[in-house]
Scaffold this motif. Sequence first.
Motif, PDB file in Angstrom:
ATOM      1  N   GLY A   8      63.412  43.479  75.582  1.00  0.00           N
ATOM      2  CA  GLY A   8      63.265  43.901  74.198  1.00  0.00           C
ATOM      3  C   GLY A   8      62.673  42.619  73.472  1.00  0.00           C
ATOM      4  N   LEU A   9      62.502  41.863  74.112  1.00  0.00           N
ATOM      5  CA  LEU A   9      61.703  40.933  73.433  1.00  0.00           C
ATOM      6  C   LEU A   9      60.147  39.919  73.380  1.00  0.00           C
ATOM      7  CD1 LEU A   9      65.359  38.548  73.860  1.00  0.00           C
ATOM      8  CD2 LEU A   9      64.231  39.429  71.778  1.00  0.00           C
ATOM      9  N   HIS A  10      59.756  39.368  72.677  1.00  0.00           N
ATOM     10  CA  HIS A  10      58.758  39.191  72.226  1.00  0.00           C
ATOM     11  C   HIS A  10      58.803  37.825  72.186  1.00  0.00           C
ATOM     12  CE1 HIS A  10      54.372  38.725  72.574  1.00  0.00           C
ATOM     13  NE2 HIS A  10      54.233  38.307  71.632  1.00  0.00           N
ATOM     14  N   ARG A  11      58.188  36.707  73.057  1.00  0.00           N
ATOM     15  CA  ARG A  11      57.982  34.785  72.432  1.00  0.00           C
ATOM     16  C   ARG A  11      56.230  34.785  71.528  1.00  0.00           C
ATOM     17  NH1 ARG A  11      56.737  30.695  77.314  1.00  0.00           N
ATOM     18  NH2 ARG A  11      55.362  32.483  78.171  1.00  0.00           N
ATOM     19  N   ARG A  12      56.155  33.873  70.090  1.00  0.00           N
ATOM     20  CA  ARG A  12      55.015  33.856  70.269  1.00  0.00           C
ATOM     21  C   ARG A  12      54.306  32.582  71.027  1.00  0.00           C
ATOM     22  NH1 ARG A  12      51.781  31.286  66.236  1.00  0.00           N
ATOM     23  NH2 ARG A  12      53.000  30.005  65.345  1.00  0.00           N
ATOM     24  N   VAL A  13      52.788  32.101  71.702  1.00  0.00           N
ATOM     25  CA  VAL A  13      53.032  31.420  72.390  1.00  0.00           C
ATOM     26  C   VAL A  13      51.529  30.711  71.504  1.00  0.00           C
ATOM     27  CG1 VAL A  13      51.474  30.569  73.769  1.00  0.00           C
ATOM     28  CG2 VAL A  13      53.649  31.988  74.533  1.00  0.00           C
ATOM     29  N   ALA A  14      51.757  29.413  70.471  1.00  0.00           N
ATOM     30  CA  ALA A  14      50.996  29.127  69.542  1.00  0.00           C
ATOM     31  C   ALA A  14      49.974  28.962  69.981  1.00  0.00           C
ATOM     32  CB  ALA A  14      52.225  28.456  68.808  1.00  0.00           C
ATOM     33  N   ALA A  15      50.358  27.913  70.973  1.00  0.00           N
ATOM     34  CA  ALA A  15      49.561  26.637  71.656  1.00  0.00           C
ATOM     35  C   ALA A  15      49.298  27.258  73.390  1.00  0.00           C
ATOM     36  CB  ALA A  15      49.751  25.345  72.329  1.00  0.00           C
ATOM     37  N   VAL A  16      48.238  26.893  74.406  1.00  0.00           N
ATOM     38  CA  VAL A  16      48.186  26.874  75.531  1.00  0.00           C
ATOM     39  C   VAL A  16      47.674  25.756  76.312  1.00  0.00           C
ATOM     40  CG1 VAL A  16      47.321  28.196  77.844  1.00  0.00           C
ATOM     41  CG2 VAL A  16      48.694  29.817  76.025  1.00  0.00           C
ATOM     42  N   VAL A  17      48.265  25.017  77.235  1.00  0.00           N
ATOM     43  CA  VAL A  17      48.283  23.365  78.246  1.00  0.00           C
ATOM     44  C   VAL A  17      47.386  23.624  78.951  1.00  0.00           C
ATOM     45  CG1 VAL A  17      48.280  21.706  75.245  1.00  0.00           C
ATOM     46  CG2 VAL A  17      49.826  22.503  77.652  1.00  0.00           C
ATOM     47  N   PRO A  18      46.474  22.672  79.366  1.00  0.00           N
ATOM     48  CA  PRO A  18      46.288  22.850  81.369  1.00  0.00           C
ATOM     49  C   PRO A  18      47.152  22.518  81.699  1.00  0.00           C
ATOM     50  CG  PRO A  18      44.834  20.941  80.228  1.00  0.00           C
ATOM     51  CD  PRO A  18      45.933  21.863  78.894  1.00  0.00           C
ATOM     52  N   THR A  19      48.287  21.070  81.610  1.00  0.00           N
ATOM     53  CA  THR A  19      49.257  20.964  82.044  1.00  0.00           C
ATOM     54  C   THR A  19      50.974  21.110  81.396  1.00  0.00           C
ATOM     55  OG1 THR A  19      49.267  19.197  81.931  1.00  0.00           O
ATOM     56  CG2 THR A  19      47.540  19.856  83.835  1.00  0.00           C
ATOM     57  N   SER A  20      51.596  20.811  82.884  1.00  0.00           N
ATOM     58  CA  SER A  20      53.576  20.945  82.298  1.00  0.00           C
ATOM     59  C   SER A  20      53.517  19.142  81.147  1.00  0.00           C
ATOM     60  CB  SER A  20      54.139  21.009  83.020  1.00  0.00           C
ATOM     61  OG  SER A  20      53.973  22.110  84.175  1.00  0.00           O
ATOM     62  N   ALA A  21      52.431  18.121  82.402  1.00  0.00           N
ATOM     63  CA  ALA A  21      52.939  17.105  82.038  1.00  0.00           C
ATOM     64  C   ALA A  21      51.915  17.219  79.751  1.00  0.00           C
ATOM     65  CB  ALA A  21      51.625  16.238  82.128  1.00  0.00           C
ATOM     66  N   VAL A  22      50.995  17.764  79.887  1.00  0.00           N
ATOM     67  CA  VAL A  22      50.592  17.812  78.511  1.00  0.00           C
ATOM     68  C   VAL A  22      52.177  18.925  77.643  1.00  0.00           C
ATOM     69  CG1 VAL A  22      48.307  18.450  77.016  1.00  0.00           C
ATOM     70  CG2 VAL A  22      48.681  17.484  79.228  1.00  0.00           C
ATOM     71  N   ALA A  23      52.059  19.535  78.263  1.00  0.00           N
ATOM     72  CA  ALA A  23      53.056  20.627  76.986  1.00  0.00           C
ATOM     73  C   ALA A  23      54.579  19.605  76.852  1.00  0.00           C
ATOM     74  CB  ALA A  23      53.897  21.640  78.134  1.00  0.00           C
ATOM     75  N   ALA A  24      54.799  18.483  77.325  1.00  0.00           N
ATOM     76  CA  ALA A  24      55.352  18.152  77.262  1.00  0.00           C
ATOM     77  C   ALA A  24      55.352  17.121  75.725  1.00  0.00           C
ATOM     78  CB  ALA A  24      56.076  17.020  78.590  1.00  0.00           C
ATOM     79  N   LEU A  25      54.136  16.408  76.463  1.00  0.00           N
ATOM     80  CA  LEU A  25      53.304  15.791  75.518  1.00  0.00           C
ATOM     81  C   LEU A  25      53.335  16.501  73.558  1.00  0.00           C
ATOM     82  CD1 LEU A  25      50.619  13.662  77.150  1.00  0.00           C
ATOM     83  CD2 LEU A  25      53.069  12.839  76.360  1.00  0.00           C
ATOM     84  N   VAL A  26      53.447  18.019  74.137  1.00  0.00           N
ATOM     85  CA  VAL A  26      53.108  18.244  72.794  1.00  0.00           C
ATOM     86  C   VAL A  26      54.708  18.833  71.774  1.00  0.00           C
ATOM     87  CG1 VAL A  26      52.130  20.974  71.311  1.00  0.00           C
ATOM     88  CG2 VAL A  26      50.693  19.102  73.674  1.00  0.00           C
ATOM     89  N   VAL A  27      55.116  19.326  72.612  1.00  0.00           N
ATOM     90  CA  VAL A  27      56.443  19.715  73.028  1.00  0.00           C
ATOM     91  C   VAL A  27      56.953  17.943  71.883  1.00  0.00           C
ATOM     92  CG1 VAL A  27      59.228  19.887  73.167  1.00  0.00           C
ATOM     93  CG2 VAL A  27      57.078  21.460  74.062  1.00  0.00           C
TER      94      VAL A  27
END
Length: 295
Positions: free
Chosen positions: A213-232
């Motif tokens: 019964g939960l929902h998260r908000r995805v604010a950004a979608v990036v092409p790879t996990s390495a880019v996601a790590a940099l964004v975080v």
Amino acid sequence: MQLVDLNLLRVFDALLRDGSVTAAAERLNLSIPATSRALGRLRRAMNDPILVRAGRGMAPTPFALRTAPRVRSLLEEASALISTEVAIADLERTFTIRINDGVAATLATAAAEATAAAAPGVTLRFVAEGSESAEALRDGSIDLDIGVGEHAAPDIHSAVLYRERLVAAVRADSPRGKHRRPTLAQLCRHPHVSASRRGRARGPLDDVLAAAGLHRRVAAVVPTSAVAALVVSSSDYVGLLPQRLAEQHGPALGLRWFPVPAELPEVEVRLSWHARLDADPPQRWLRETITTALR
């Protein structure tokens, strides 16, 4: 078409791989004039220009593109016949490995160091994923494919390198980093960055959240996990990262990671190669070296 000796075929292969006389000369350890003369002999023997000027570079002719896979296969078969016993320490060869940068971030260094220690003449050329097609393995454009998923074709062999699980990561000095093991509800209070090569915002976590019964908000979608790590690392977002990536690079990026309090499916990272190279001694050595380096 005249008969073409094996050395000229090696020049043909290098020219088609690099699309440049200069780059082919460097690959073959030849002078540029010698490589240019070899191209002239190839043109006469094959009755085709092979490479033609295209803007500032050179482009292969349709004949050359059709012929390249057959030439590459012939060279590989000849190499296997000649070198049943290979002195790995003296091996001089470039292996092209297709890999996504999330996996490369944790694998490339270990693989390159282990390879260089045993065979300093070997070069590992890592290329990014553009397509998951097995054709690149069949035509010799790549030697190995490392990624998620298995090629469902009888001529493609594969083995599991390792199994990976996703963990949650936040910037260590952000308010999100105060929770040592946040609940799913706490994770949903903050915006997320999602890693997807296909641009998908939804993943396995969203199914788990929906069931609770939960929902998260995805604010950004990036092409790879390495880019996601940099964004975080430079935001207040929550990101799901492969655990190996979080363990190896999290401290340097100022990240803190923790297990996701949910049953998420593990991901299999597989090593794939074409059947014709299964018994090739240098390639078999490389597969074993990469597998051992990850243990």
